[in-house]
Scaffold this active site. Structure first.
Site, PDB file in Angstrom:
ATOM      1  CD  GLU A   1      74.227 -61.726 138.170  1.00 18.34           C
ATOM      2  OE1 GLU A   1      75.117 -61.573 139.014  1.00 18.34           O
ATOM      3  OE2 GLU A   1      73.862 -60.826 137.399  1.00 18.34           O
TER       4      GLU A   1
ATOM      5  NE  ARG B   1      69.956 -65.874 135.875  1.00 19.81           N
ATOM      6  CZ  ARG B   1      68.728 -66.354 135.878  1.00 19.81           C
ATOM      7  NH1 ARG B   1      68.143 -66.675 134.765  1.00 19.81           N
ATOM      8  NH2 ARG B   1      68.074 -66.499 136.999  1.00 19.81           N
ATOM      9  CB  CYS B   2      77.873 -63.265 134.819  1.00 19.49           C
ATOM     10  SG  CYS B   2      79.607 -62.880 134.856  1.00 19.49           S
TER      11      CYS B   2
ATOM     12  CD  GLN C   1      69.847 -55.615 133.037  1.00 22.17           C
ATOM     13  OE1 GLN C   1      69.970 -56.116 131.931  1.00 22.17           O
ATOM     14  NE2 GLN C   1      70.549 -56.060 134.077  1.00 22.17           N
TER      15      GLN C   1
END
Lengths: 789, 291, 158
Positions: free
Chosen positions: A744, A374-375, A227
């Protein structure tokens, strides 16, 4: 700023902001022509399998690789001792700790990497990995942070000098004395002790690498599930001592990331070292079990929150004490100066003068990670705690939870809002979002239905979460990863025929960058989105950036894209003035055309301008229409929203089912509403997963329970609720086009809404908390306890 | 993850398959649907030296209904049962079938294979215990019919001999005054049961319970038939109180283990609730046949 | 063992170990990378292909078992060079994000529509409940299959 609707400024054929443009990347995926790491096959490529520790804590007495080496097809067996010869047995983590690449002294969690087999075939590699024999002297496994911090607990990190306990960090934020004073004067103190359980992002594609090092040139091309390819290149340069110009990280299509593909994992390092030594490409793809037991866990926060309130229903202050379970190596992907990520955003959407947040982390015999699943760096845990706490506070005050929230929200005229723990919220209208959600769900009606149902012996619950996120790091002054400032970049090249290519430092993992980033350029430069190609994920061919996580692509790289587009437009204006023989000041810009003010007939298109930039530039002006911009955001962005969940609980079995899930999100100005909706759907589903079934736990020996998809439960289409979406639009005042980031929000905000709904169904029985996952057995146990209490 | 090496045999006829079992049954594992076996082999919980794939054997995929009996051949897949009209002749069977595994696994997994595997968390064994099924075991020189109660020995153990193969599963059809159900608490589709309860009722002409079947999944070290609860029902007139009494017996007899799916107390409680609900649903169907 | 499979209409013969999984045969031997691997326990379904028209998890079938049988993978969905209804619908309805579960979802959807030309939302959700998705919350996958069913029905009646 007030909540407003946003409509596209550009016609569909240009396809700028606000158009639900169909995705460009879909063309390859729907034909099965994506290119994921495991799809890469290079000539002579070898395969790697890792031998892992079966126990959680043990001293390594000996490692016997002879049987494995004798297997036909095995090229090499790599151990930590071998790596130590290259100074590669340990590597840095993203929190500045160290992590074993292959264990040499001790194993510190079940599943830790001990040795690796390189073979001509993956099946053979796995056969041989099972033939490595390790003698262990078992030590006491530490499976929770509370035990870890006891005086007589064995030291997990005895590899580190000057370390005498398992305390991994201690950090606090806010005003302790002021908070204590506020609590002393409070009418009521509402307390919630809860555990946000260990979770795992588990994208459907596991992590993997194909390392291709040419020993003659020392050129290393590393295809990996990354990522953050540029940051990884730098980490590789620092870890492996390879010259950075010879390292090329290629992050091809990624089958979901969710934070799992932010860290550098031992497997990547071993495969690269093996390729360097053997001189052939080496592929390593995790099995699902490897993914779940060794890479990138998230959450695992034990949180005690206390809210000081007045009898009139005003929040006076917040006090939080948090202990995190960090596993064997402190590896949170987070900005250096914040030791518990951005957990101190825990004050939430509410206005009160003081807060104090104390945090500690402990080493345990579990896998490392602490990734932002996801944060944005622990915002999920923070949001969960405050939203559960305000719900319980409302009950204690005898107030409706919506009314209590409305009474305490930060008001629109208070922005920019300085929070008690030092954040500066950019913009928001929390009341508008909650009222919209209440309208959509029919709040009063559903409350009445709930009361009626109770009379009939049925259990219905309504749960609200009015969350505020903090995404889009940096600015660089406060936010860095291993010293790398959290800016991002965009390089835009407009070709002579008016077509363009945009190169980015971020990397999509399904968010649709190839579609949305073209829309930003289309908006700013008037070039049709279809004429713009997006390139990302190849460090040789893109400008430096920190990567895609923590919802930062749109806020940071999106801003960089807008800024470079505007810069080129400014240059284009000079060229247009030259072509129109007018002065720059007399020119007006209108969706891809410059014309002389008051004379729309006398116009040149951006395509004319691009051609002239290469064929007929004004005298004295640098030719070409290309540029790069590195954007260091002035502040984070603060998306927010209100979610309302209605559940029916089976009073006998404890099973619960979502009847309604209404989600109103405000992510500022949207690039592509279709993609925004998709992002929210996904986040709401993952929030449901965590609230209902998805978690990792351990037995007392440190065996991981949740090591495959039969035990680590991901909801299917059958369990996943239907979602109803709504929106408000409150632009970010500091972002070039007002966007905030949305990938997110729903994962951050929704778990509390689901749990609040179940608690709401049971609170009249005396139930005040059930820790996630709120499984039927836990619901039943809570009811039983309330009945007997 | 990959299985260890094995030898692969794919006989074309039943005779050939049985003769292989006759000669080397001890080392041969039968591969039918493979939906439990192959994952176990990949995780290397099982490493059989030889696999005999029976999927090429002809004529073993029928569901027949004859003389009040429903008969499943060895290669009848779970989804064959879901889609079969004939299978509706037994309500417990037809209501359980959609709960087995997930829709894709159901395309390959077989009823007979599931019984021969005898995972105590499997659904079919409870269904067969509640309905009084029997199995046909065939070897190259004999054939015998065994009651399901005798077939299931203990978890992952049956009394199928190494030279034998399950060739048929026979389930009594429900009469017009019969009903059945399968209640399953699963955490998600594809999960094993936290608790499963198979129920079957036959009423006499007067509306009393002539025959009852109750069997439980995942709450004992094997699928558990509950004769004590069945006996409490038989001869009695159905009522909520009667079903509650039987359910209570079932919840006392089972012996679940505490694990991540729930505490033993919880599972016992769910047995109580689900047995009651299953009996009520079974009765709902059965009483439709009363005149 | 020497085996011959028909994959998307073309025959492929190879000598394989009995333990080679069908998914590896398709990906490595035939070279079709659209069929993915996501778990080890027959749970996620991203490896789903059609074997003689029936959805099967290709990580839970040995290649030798498929000897002589006909396999359809995502690469075989196009018809006469045109995208099939379900491929178009997945793009149109934003039924995919990272794309990893997509080939399997489209194949399962194709088999469902073949069997049930007018599926309800519940029937679609039930049919795809052996396949996981982490990105979409399934909402738009369901929509896409629904839309593909509709265009397929319209195509059949016109």
């Amino acid at each position: 700023m007030t909540a407003t609707e946003h409509r596209p400024h550009t016609p569909p054929e240009i396809g700028g902001l606000g158009h639900s443009r169909k995705r460009v990347e879909d063309a390859r995926f729907i034909e099965g022509r994506g290119n994921y790491v495991d799809d890469i096959e290079l000539p002579g490529m070898l395969h790697m399998a890792i031998h892992r520790s079966p126990v959680a804590h043990a001293r390594i007495l000996s490692i016997d690789t002879s049987e494995a080496e004798a297997v036909e097809g095995v090229v090499a067996v790599v151990t930590g001792e071998f790596l130590a010869g290259y100074n590669l047995a340990w590597m840095p983590t993203l929190s500045g700790d160290t992590q074993a690449v292959l264990a040499t002294d001790k194993v510190r969690f079940q599943g830790q990497e001990v040795a690796a087999v390189i073979a001509t075939d993956r099946y053979v590699a796995e056969d041989a990995a099972r033939m490595i024999h390790v003698d262990y002297e078992e030590l006491e496994p530490i499976v929770n942070p509370q035990r870890s911090l006891e005086d007589d607990a064995p030291l997990i990190r005895d590899d580190k000098e000057d370390v005498e306990s398992n305390l991994c960090y201690e950090w606090d934020s806010g005003d302790k004395d002021g908070t204590d004073a506020a609590f002393a004067g409070a009418d009521k103190i509402v307390t919630l002790q809860t555990h946000y359980p260990r979770s795992h992002p588990s994208p459907l594609e596991t992590c993997g690498v194909v390392a291709d090092v040419n020993p003659a040139t020392s050129q290393a091309t590393i295809y990996m599930t990354s990522q953050a390819p540029h940051a990884h290149r730098t980490v590789f340069a620092l870890v492996a001592g390879l010259p950075e110009q010879n390292i090329r990280i290629v992050s091809p299509d990624i089958g979901g990331g969710f934070g799992n593909k932010v860290p550098v994992y031992p497997g990547y390092v071993v495969a690269t070292a093996a390729s360097l030594v053997i001189g052939k490409p080496v592929k390593w793809m995790e099995t699902r079990t490897e993914n779940l037991i060794s890479t990138g866990f998230a959450r695992d926060y034990y949180m005690k929150g206390e809210l000081a309130v007045s009898n009139e229903g005003k929040i006076l202050g917040l006090r939080v004490d948090m202990l995190s379970d960090q596993g064997a190596f402190y590896a949170d992907a987070q900005p250096t100066k914040f030791r518990a990520g951005l957990f101190h955003i825990v004050t939430g959407s509410y206005d009160y003068p003081v807060a104090h947040v104390a945090t500690r982390g402990a080493y345990t015999n579990k896998a490392p990670g602490g990734v932002a699943y996801r944060c944005s760096f622990r915002v999920t845990e923070a949001s969960y705690l405050i939203e559960r706490l305000v719900q319980n506070a409302a009950y204690e005050l005898g107030m409706d939870p919506a009314e209590f929230r409305l009474k305490n929200f930060i008001q629109p005229d208070q922005f920019p809002y300085h929070s008690p723990t030092g954040f500066v919220y950019d913009s928001g209208d929390y009341e508008a979002a909650l009222r919209k959600a209440m309208g959509m769900v029919g709040y009063d009606q559903i409350q009445a239905e709930k009361e009626q149902a109770r009379k009939e012996g049925k259990l219905v619950g309504i749960g609200i979460a009015s969350f505020t996120e903090v995404v889009g790091a940096g600015h660089g002054e406060d936010y860095d990863i291993l010293g790398l400032k959290m800016f991002d970049s965009a390089e835009l090249r407009v070709h002579p025929t008016g077509k363009a290519i945009l190169k980015l430092g971020v990397r999509s993992q399904g968010q649709g960058h190839e579609t949305t980033f073209a829309q930003i350029v289309a908006e700013e430069l008037g070039i049709p989105a279809d004429d713009i190609k997006i390139v990302e994920g190849d460090t040789d061919n893109t400008p430096y950036g920190l990567g895609t996580y923590a919802s930062r692509s749109t806020p940071v790289a999106g801003a960089a894209t807008a800024v470079i587009s505007r810069k080129l437009r400014e240059k284009g204006k000079k060229i247009a003035a030259h072509l129109l023989e007018a002065s720059e000041e007399d020119l007006t810009w209108d969706n891809g055309k410059f014309h002389v003010a008051g004379d729309p007939e006398s116009a040149v298109t951006i395509q004319d301008v691009a051609f002239a930039a290469y064929t007929n530039p004004p005298p004295g002006l640098e030719p070409g229409l290309e540029g790069v911009h590195y954007y260091d955001p002035p502040n984070m962005t603060y998306p927010f929203g209100s979610y309302i969940v209605v559940v029916d609980v089976d009073p006998e079995s404890g099973q619960w089912k979502v009847r309604r899930m209404v989600a109103v999100d405000d992510c500022g100005v949207k690039i592509n509403p279709m993609i925004v909706e998709g992002q929210i759907h996904g986040g709401l589903a993952e929030g449901y997963a965590m609230s209902s079934m998805q978690y990792i736990t351990f037995d007392e020996s440190g065996n991981c329970i949740g090591s495959n998809f039969m035990d680590y439960l991901i909801p299917t289409a059958w369990e996943t609720p239907r979602f109803e979406l709504g929106e408000t639009v409150t632009p970010s005042p500091h972002h070039p086009f007002g966007a905030k980031g949305v990938g997110e929000s729903a994962t951050v905000g929704s778990p509390a809404a689901y749990v609040n709904a179940v608690i709401d169904a049971l609170q009249h029985l005396g139930v005040t908390n059930i820790d996630m996952p709120v499984s039927p057995d836990r619901v039943w146990a809570a009811m039983e306890k309330a009945n007997s209490g | 993850m990959y299985p260890a090496k094995f030898d692969y045999l794919a006989p074309e006829t039943l005779e050939e398959a049985l003769s292989i079992l006759h000669e080397r049954g001890d080392e041969v594992k039968i591969l039918a649907g493979g939906q439990s076996l192959i994952p176990m082999m990949k995780l290397r919980f099982a490493s059989p030296p030889t696999l005999m794939d029976i999927n090429r054997l002809p004529g073993l995929s029928r569901i027949n209904r004859t003389n009040g009996t429903l008969e499943f051949d060895a290669l009848v897949r779970h989804n064959d049962v879901v889609k079969s009209d004939a299978a509706k002749a037994n309500h417990t069977v037809s209501r359980a079938a959609p709960w087995v595994a997930d829709p894709i696994v159901r395309n390959l997994g077989t009823v007979a294979g599931s019984l021969a595997h005898h995972d105590p968390e499997g659904d079919w064994a409870s269904v067969m215990l509640a309905t009084g099924a029997e199995l046909v075991l065939t070897s190259s020189d004999s054939q015998r019919t065994v009651k399901i109660d005798d077939f299931l020995v203990d978890m992952f153990t049956t009394n199928c001999l190494p030279n034998e193969m399950v060739t048929k599963v026979r389930v009594p059809a429900h009469s017009s005054r019969g009903g059945g159900d399968y209640q399953k608490l699963e955490r998600k589709v594809g999960d094993y049961a936290t608790v499963g309860v198979a129920t079957s009722l036959e009423l006499d002409e007067g509306g009393r319970v002539a025959k009852a079947g109750i069997a439980l999944t995942s709450v004992f070290h094997h699928n558990l038939k509950v004769p004590e609860a069945e006996a409490a029902l038989e001869g009695e007139r159905p009522s909520d109180e009667l079903f509650a009494e039987a359910a209570n017996i079932a919840s006392q007899v089972c012996d679940p283990a505490s694990d991540v799916r729930g505490s033993a107390e919880y599972k016992r409680h769910v047995v109580d609730v689900f047995t009651r609900r299953g009996l009520a649903k079974s009765y709902e169907t059965a009483k439709g046949g009363l005149t | 063992m020497n085996i011959t499979l028909t994959v998307n209409g073309g025959e492929h013969t190879a000598d394989v170990e009995p333990r080679r999984l069908l998914v590896d045969f398709l990906r490595s031997t035939v070279g079709l990378k659209g069929t993915h691997i996501g778990c080890d326990t027959t749970s996620c379904g991203v490896c789903t292909v059609l074997v003689d028209g029936t959805p099967v998890k290709s990580c839970t079938m040995f290649a030798v078992q498929a000897n002589g049988r006909s396999i359809t993978t995502v690469e075989g969905l196009k018809q006469n060079g045109d995208l099939s209804a379900i491929q178009k619908a997945f793009k149109e309805e934003h039924g995919l994000q990272c794309g990893f579960c997509t080939p399997a979802m489209m194949l399962v959807g194709t088999a469902l529509i073949e069997e049930n030309p007018d599926p309800s939302e519940d029937q679609i959700r039930w049919a795809i409940s052996g396949n996981l998705c982490r990105c979409t919350g399934y909402i738009n996958i369901v929509k896409a299959i629904m839309a593909a069913a509709e265009t397929t029905r319209e195509g059949a009646s016109s």
